[in-house]
Design a protein around this motif. Structure first.
Motif, PDB file in Angstrom:
ATOM      1  N   VAL A   1      -6.536  13.751   5.501  1.00 35.41           N
ATOM      2  CA  VAL A   1      -6.632  12.485   5.355  1.00 35.41           C
ATOM      3  C   VAL A   1      -5.769  11.833   4.498  1.00 35.41           C
ATOM      4  CG1 VAL A   1      -8.305  10.582   4.811  1.00 35.41           C
ATOM      5  CG2 VAL A   1      -9.406  12.485   5.738  1.00 35.41           C
TER       6      VAL A   1
ATOM      7  N   ARG B   1      -8.329   0.983   8.653  1.00 32.07           N
ATOM      8  CA  ARG B   1      -9.555   1.369   9.278  1.00 32.07           C
ATOM      9  C   ARG B   1     -10.740   0.370   9.201  1.00 32.07           C
ATOM     10  NH1 ARG B   1     -13.228   6.488   7.219  1.00 32.07           N
ATOM     11  NH2 ARG B   1     -15.030   6.097   8.720  1.00 32.07           N
ATOM     12  N   THR B   2     -10.762  -0.511   8.123  1.00 31.34           N
ATOM     13  CA  THR B   2     -11.915  -1.067   7.710  1.00 31.34           C
ATOM     14  C   THR B   2     -11.414  -2.645   7.641  1.00 31.34           C
ATOM     15  OG1 THR B   2     -11.886  -0.988   5.257  1.00 31.34           O
ATOM     16  CG2 THR B   2     -13.406   0.598   6.591  1.00 31.34           C
ATOM     17  N   ARG B   3     -10.222  -2.840   7.862  1.00 30.96           N
ATOM     18  CA  ARG B   3      -9.815  -4.156   7.999  1.00 30.96           C
ATOM     19  C   ARG B   3      -8.560  -4.695   8.296  1.00 30.96           C
ATOM     20  NH1 ARG B   3      -6.128  -4.188   2.732  1.00 30.96           N
ATOM     21  NH2 ARG B   3      -7.053  -2.626   1.801  1.00 30.96           N
TER      22      ARG B   3
ATOM     23  N   VAL C   1      -4.073  10.118   1.223  1.00 33.12           N
ATOM     24  CA  VAL C   1      -4.251   9.240   0.317  1.00 33.12           C
ATOM     25  C   VAL C   1      -3.355   7.923  -0.053  1.00 33.12           C
ATOM     26  CG1 VAL C   1      -5.595  11.014  -1.132  1.00 33.12           C
ATOM     27  CG2 VAL C   1      -2.953  10.745  -1.318  1.00 33.12           C
ATOM     28  N   MET C   2      -3.939   6.971  -0.509  1.00 32.68           N
ATOM     29  CA  MET C   2      -3.101   5.680  -0.710  1.00 32.68           C
ATOM     30  C   MET C   2      -3.620   4.947  -1.655  1.00 32.68           C
ATOM     31  SD  MET C   2      -2.447   3.120   2.668  1.00 32.68           S
ATOM     32  CE  MET C   2      -1.550   4.358   3.549  1.00 32.68           C
TER      33      MET C   2
ATOM     34  N   ALA D   1      -2.504   3.039  10.211  1.00 33.68           N
ATOM     35  CA  ALA D   1      -3.966   3.239  10.731  1.00 33.68           C
ATOM     36  C   ALA D   1      -4.953   3.642   9.619  1.00 33.68           C
ATOM     37  CB  ALA D   1      -3.943   4.458  11.771  1.00 33.68           C
ATOM     38  N   HIS D   2      -4.620   4.343   8.706  1.00 29.95           N
ATOM     39  CA  HIS D   2      -5.618   4.680   7.466  1.00 29.95           C
ATOM     40  C   HIS D   2      -5.769   3.346   6.738  1.00 29.95           C
ATOM     41  CE1 HIS D   2      -7.313   6.880   4.209  1.00 29.95           C
ATOM     42  NE2 HIS D   2      -6.878   6.124   3.491  1.00 29.95           N
ATOM     43  N   ALA D   3      -4.773   2.597   6.524  1.00 33.02           N
ATOM     44  CA  ALA D   3      -5.023   1.237   5.927  1.00 33.02           C
ATOM     45  C   ALA D   3      -5.934   0.376   6.483  1.00 33.02           C
ATOM     46  CB  ALA D   3      -3.583   0.720   5.406  1.00 33.02           C
TER      47      ALA D   3
ATOM     48  N   LEU E   1       0.867  -1.284  -0.210  1.00 33.76           N
ATOM     49  CA  LEU E   1       0.007  -0.083   0.148  1.00 33.76           C
ATOM     50  C   LEU E   1       0.890   1.286  -0.007  1.00 33.76           C
ATOM     51  CD1 LEU E   1      -2.442  -1.495   2.692  1.00 33.76           C
ATOM     52  CD2 LEU E   1      -2.893  -0.726   0.525  1.00 33.76           C
TER      53      LEU E   1
ATOM     54  N   MET F   1      -7.527  -4.331  12.728  1.00 32.25           N
ATOM     55  CA  MET F   1      -8.667  -3.348  12.423  1.00 32.25           C
ATOM     56  C   MET F   1      -8.953  -2.211  13.476  1.00 32.25           C
ATOM     57  SD  MET F   1     -12.678  -3.857  11.429  1.00 32.25           S
ATOM     58  CE  MET F   1     -12.419  -5.224  10.470  1.00 32.25           C
TER      59      MET F   1
END
Lengths: 326, 326
Positions: free
Chosen positions: B110, B250-252, B112-113, B246-248, B83, B152
């Motif tokens: 925020v 967030r949902t998994r 971007v990635m 942490a951004h990466a 990522l 997560m």
């Protein structure tokens, strides 16, 4: 032949061969340690797997046991790569209206495709932990192919010969996060949590005439909390899988085990219903003037099963999952 | 400690421990079969690797051999996940001007990635086969971190504790393909061919005070065909690596071996030069009214090496690659 992976202590599962009627299975031990291993040595191991499959179908394998998809991981619990197209243009057009995103240039001549996470797939009956109901939890029913090694610059026709297996997929989406990630231009990331797979990956011959023109000609039956949601037909795919693979391999080779998804199965006919909630919502808006359907809540479940055109159960088994709070 | 992977017949290379002065190395056999294996069992194997490293640095390991980066693959020849962020906002702002793309909403608050391909990384001295000079062949010098398992919803602060290793990266880009892929909203795919890595992955202690605030405080020295191109400083990163992780997540959850990149190192000061050609080109346009620099041609080569602030060579070794016709 039909292949699946039992959960074990490892990250790649334990490869089993499943009988044609999905009643029995047998470990592939001594042939390949897991499905990724088999895909990396396909020409060497496929004959032995096929022989095991034939003996299993004849009922003459001593170590056979009753097949229970509840013990299955995804066929590839993790894979070297997961690339998802958007090959049903009807879906793409509806999503543009749903999320008010600008038209994609060349949408009907060049496939669009995103690179997804492939490190941690979910099995067909695994609970789906997601952080917040407010994120617009949605399912997306798809078909996909698992490739052998693909050379850079492969033609769409030659790419079809790189297909080893066909799979059935639920590409979970978080709809409130997608539009922002599309606007960044960097593509989906938080909007695409771990993807789920039906238990059984199949060679092309298992599909019979349902595999033709590089497409899966089967309806995908989707139920949400036990109610009919749709059964859009896979044959309406605007780009075939060879075109999707060639698109992915234009500037780099793809390693064995790469999975290429069709994108959400979607039909122009309203009668077919949908394979994702976002599509039903925008159809409600268009046809009835207002959105009536919400996204998924915790403890909701979704069931997906591809069927043959004659109404008999497809070869991939069933995805049946529940969304849960982590 | 310093770790690297020798090329072998397998897809994951052969793990070696490299001496602090990068003169010698020793196989990690008996400890871990490859670096991915080590990362998946880090708490168990790290003490043994560290002991091997200490003995190697004292010159008391019988199986030590001369370290030659020319035999190295990427530290992780393939990884579960790659990522790449865009954490140097100066780079992002210049790219908006270079490719005339709309401003990214929330760009400075925020990260971007994008999700990149992680199935087939290139080693530090591997030739780089790319299909066509006309695609705008560009290098992008970056730093990255290799993570252990990340839960997560991890906080940026806790995410810093998930970092196992730091790496140096060349994120190859094809600039004529990027803008279209950004416009689709699906993100980079053909525009990002296989990514390259410097030979040596290092634990945080190897960086000394150059690792602080979750950032690599080192200039990245870039040379194109033997000429100075820039040495932007890594410390100017606007989001730290904990924020990117942490951004990466967030949902998994992210599995062990996930690599998170900083995005192209970029400084506001013009004196620093650049770590990618696209940035130099847009600066020429802004400062001098016209673009003077073309993209890479076949047989061009690029060299990248992180340095310590005192001017001594950094711990990652050198990326030195040539672009070739496939």
């Amino acid at each position: 032949m039909k292949l699946a992976s039992l959960k074990n202590d490892g990250r790649d599962g334990r490869l089993i061969v499943v009988s044609r009627d999905q009643a029995h299975a047998v470990p592939a031990e001594g042939v390949a340690i897991n499905l990724l291993d088999a895909l990396q040595r396909w020409d060497e191991v496929a004959p032995a797997l096929r022989e095991l499959s034939e003996r299993l179908n004849c009922g003459v394998v001593p170590k056979a046991f009753a097949f229970d998809a509840r013990h299955c991981a995804a066929p590839l619990p993790r894979s070297p790569q997961w690339l998802d197209g958007s090959a049903y243009l009807n879906h793409g057009k509806l999503m543009e209206r749903a999320f008010n995103t600008p038209p994609i240039p060349g949408f009907d001549t060049v496939p669009v495709m995103y690179q997804g996470a492939s490190d941690d797939f979910l099995g067909p009956h695994d609970d789906v932990p997601l952080p917040d109901e407010a994120l617009g939890i949605d399912f997306e029913g798809e078909f996909g192919v698992v490739c052998g090694p693909v050379p850079m610059g492969v033609s769409p026709e030659d790419a079809l010969n790189c297909i080893r297996l066909v799979v059935q997929i639920n590409d979970w989406s978080l709809r409130t996060l997608g539009p922002h990630e599309m606007k960044t231009g960097f593509g989906f990331l938080q909007a695409k949590p771990s993807t789920s797979f039906a238990p059984v990956a199949v060679t092309l011959d298992e599909l019979g005439t349902a595999w033709r023109d590089g497409r899966v000609h089967m309806p995908l039956k989707v139920q949400w909390n036990g109610e009919r949601f749709g059964e859009p037909h896979g044959g309406e795919m605007n780009f075939h899988f060879g075109q999707l693979i060639a698109h992915a391999a234009r500037t780099r080779r793809l390693s064995a085990g790469t999975i290429i998804g069709s994108g959400t199965v979607s039909n122009v006919s309203r009668e077919a219903g949908s394979a994702c909630i976002a599509e039903r919502r925008v159809i409600e808006k268009i046809d009835q003037g207002e959105i009536r359907t919400g996204f998924m809540k915790f403890n909701d479940h979704v069931r997906m099963q591809a069927m043959f055109d004659d109404g008999s159960a497809g070869p991939f088994g069933v995805i049946d999952q529940r969304v849960v709070k982590p």
